[in-house]
Write an enzyme that holds these catalytic residues in place. Structure first.
Site, mmCIF file in Angstrom:
data_model
loop_
_atom_site.group_PDB
_atom_site.id
_atom_site.type_symbol
_atom_site.label_atom_id
_atom_site.label_comp_id
_atom_site.label_asym_id
_atom_site.label_seq_id
_atom_site.Cartn_x
_atom_site.Cartn_y
_atom_site.Cartn_z
ATOM 1 N N ASP A 258 0.863 -1.317 -0.078
ATOM 2 C CA ASP A 258 -0.070 -0.133 0.055
ATOM 3 C C ASP A 258 0.880 1.277 -0.072
ATOM 4 O O ASP A 258 0.616 2.250 -0.511
ATOM 5 C CB ASP A 258 -0.762 0.125 1.254
ATOM 6 N N ARG A 259 1.812 1.219 0.565
ATOM 7 C CA ARG A 259 2.918 2.235 0.792
ATOM 8 C C ARG A 259 3.828 2.759 -0.516
ATOM 9 O O ARG A 259 3.524 3.558 -0.797
ATOM 10 C CB ARG A 259 3.831 2.121 1.891
#
Length: 484
Positions: A258-259
């Site tokens: 996600d990052r």
């Protein structure tokens, strides 16, 4: 103005339950988990949106959240971080992912509400927000949001004029055609290889699979995430781009994807090329993991120094692990401006004296105080990263004072090493370059040993600088003045 980003996808409530395991159940051969504190955080697309908000981006989240207790808790967390929620019609429960952790080890993962209700069509306001976003991230967790037909149609339209990044999931119906970038991991690529080849061959196989997936998905590029090896970008070029992380941490990898996808989306929205976006995303994901990952997501901010192999906290972890195993801690220090063979020889010799090596590096301000204006030639972050890349270096700490004594007080190494151009006499004793080792007395106070390693004659940063200046071509004006 900061670009307006919109995250689309499946949101979850993540719950980490800390505890301990120190015995086996008498009823069955299973560990007994003693429950401790629990920490809730956004999960899935909600985590991707939260991480963007924590890094200063304006973020909206188009998602499905249930009207249950877990959903209310998730909405509260998103509101706390300034994420505006655009809700899709949904009558089901909010999915929960619960991890039981003993220390850093996940003992068990429990998923609640794995079966979800269908997600309804988005309202007109949500579609307008989607069309107006400067960049869109689709965080697909295979729970129905990305299967909504009208949503897929609008995403395909938006992709024609602004960057849309799709982080896929093997249980979903796949990315919409026309994405600027798709960010799968190896298991999310279309099946093609059994993964049993050695890494060099495997890298070639993954490059081919990523290139094939790009054509299949009709995407501008596929950024294949490779965990600790970074990422591989297939964008139609004959040779793929492989980006290694600047540091490799040992933190929680949950949420790293996600990052990565969020950082890539933000970079593309700000006008970066795909290659630039992937490089920034690799660095962001590496820092995220080194900071502790999703379980410490609030601590990962742009102002936080790059951890992992860097920083005092990371060095203390290295020291603690070494001592717990009965090993010897070695430290050395210096400016390391223009790293050369003499530096490398010193570092290798220092590492041979123990079981870990921590390098203390003078900050830019500290170097200027010691060497004068015009130094260092290489900034502290680049110097630290170069040192950390050496196989003989276990951790790097940048310090701001004239000496590393403050760092040494924290680490208390068993051996403090300097090159042979120093001597170990009392403060005031000279060495060839006129310096002293003011740390010597304190190192002895806690029982440490100060040692010299052989000095490699003919190698110094100052000599390199003088040589470069003597051999540098004259500027055009100077050349003209010297012409008869």
């Amino acid at each position: 103005m900061t670009p307006q980003l919109l995250v689309v996808g499946d949101s979850l409530l993540d719950l980490d339950v800390a505890g301990s395991v120190d015995r086996i159940s008498p009823d069955a051969p299973v560990p007994v988990f003693e429950e401790g504190d629990a920490t809730a955080r956004p999960g899935g697309a909600a985590l991707a949106a939260t991480l963007l908000a924590l890094h200063g981006h304006r973020v909206r989240l188009l998602t499905a959240i249930g009207a249950d207790e877990a959903g209310q808790r998730l909405r509260g967390l998103l509101n706390e971080h300034g994420v505006e929620v655009l809700a899709l019609p949904y009558r089901g429960h909010t999915p929960e992912k619960i991890r039981l952790l003993s220390g850093r080890q996940v003992v068990l993962r429990l998923d609640r509400s794995a079966v979800t209700e269908p997600v309804g069509e988005p309202a007109e306001t949500a579609l307008v927000a989607l069309a107006q976003a400067d960049g869109v991230l689709v965080a697909d967790y295979g729970r129905g949001v990305t299967s909504v037909n009208e949503l897929r149609r609008v995403l395909a339209t938006v992709a024609g004029s602004r960057p849309v990044v799709w982080d896929p999931h093997p249980r979903s119906c796949g990315p919409v055609h026309g994405m600027r970038l798709i960010t799968p991991n190896e298991h999310e690529l279309p099946a093609d290889d059994d993964g049993t080849a050695p890494y060099a061959d495997r890298l070639g196989a993954l490059a081919r699979r990523a290139a094939t997936a790009r054509l299949l998905w009709r995407a501008g590029g596929v950024a294949l995430t490779l965990g600790a090896q970074g990422a591989l970008l297939a964008d139609g070029s004959p040779v793929p781009l492989v980006v290694a992380p600047p540091l490799v941490g040992e933190g929680d990898t949950c949420g790293a994807g996600d990052r990565f996808a969020g950082a890539a989306t933000a970079a593309l929205a700000e006008g970066a090329l795909a290659s630039e976006a992937v490089q920034l995303a690799v660095t962001a994901a590496a820092r995220f993991v080194a900071c502790g990952g999703a379980s410490h997501y609030r601590q990962d901010s742009p102002a936080t120094p790059a951890p992992g192999a860097f920083g005092l906290a990371a060095a203390r972890e290295v020291v603690a692990r070494t001592r717990a195993a009965g090993g010897r801690v070695v430290a050395t220090g210096g400016c390391f401006d223009l790293l050369h063979a003499g530096h490398v020889a010193t570092l290798r010799a220092a590492r041979e004296l123990g079981d870990c090596l921590v390098v203390c590096v003078n900050s830019d301000r500290s170097v200027r105080g010691l060497k004068g204006a015009g130094r260092p030639l290489v900034g502290q972050d680049d110097r630290a990263q170069t040192l950390a890349a050496l196989g003989c270096v276990d951790a790097v700490v940048v310090f701001d004072d004239a000496t590393p004594l403050g760092v040494l007080e924290h680490l208390r190494p068993d051996v403090w090493v300097k090159g042979g151009d120093y001597n170990l006499q009392e403060p005031g004793a000279a060495r060839p370059s006129g310096g002293v080792m003011p740390e010597a007395d304190r190192v002895r106070d806690w029982g440490g040993q100060c040692v010299l390693v052989p000095y490699v004659a003919g190698h110094s940063t100052t000599a390199l600088i003088h040589s470069a200046r003597r051999t540098a071509p004259a500027a055009p004006e100077e050349a003209r003045r010297s012409t008869p």
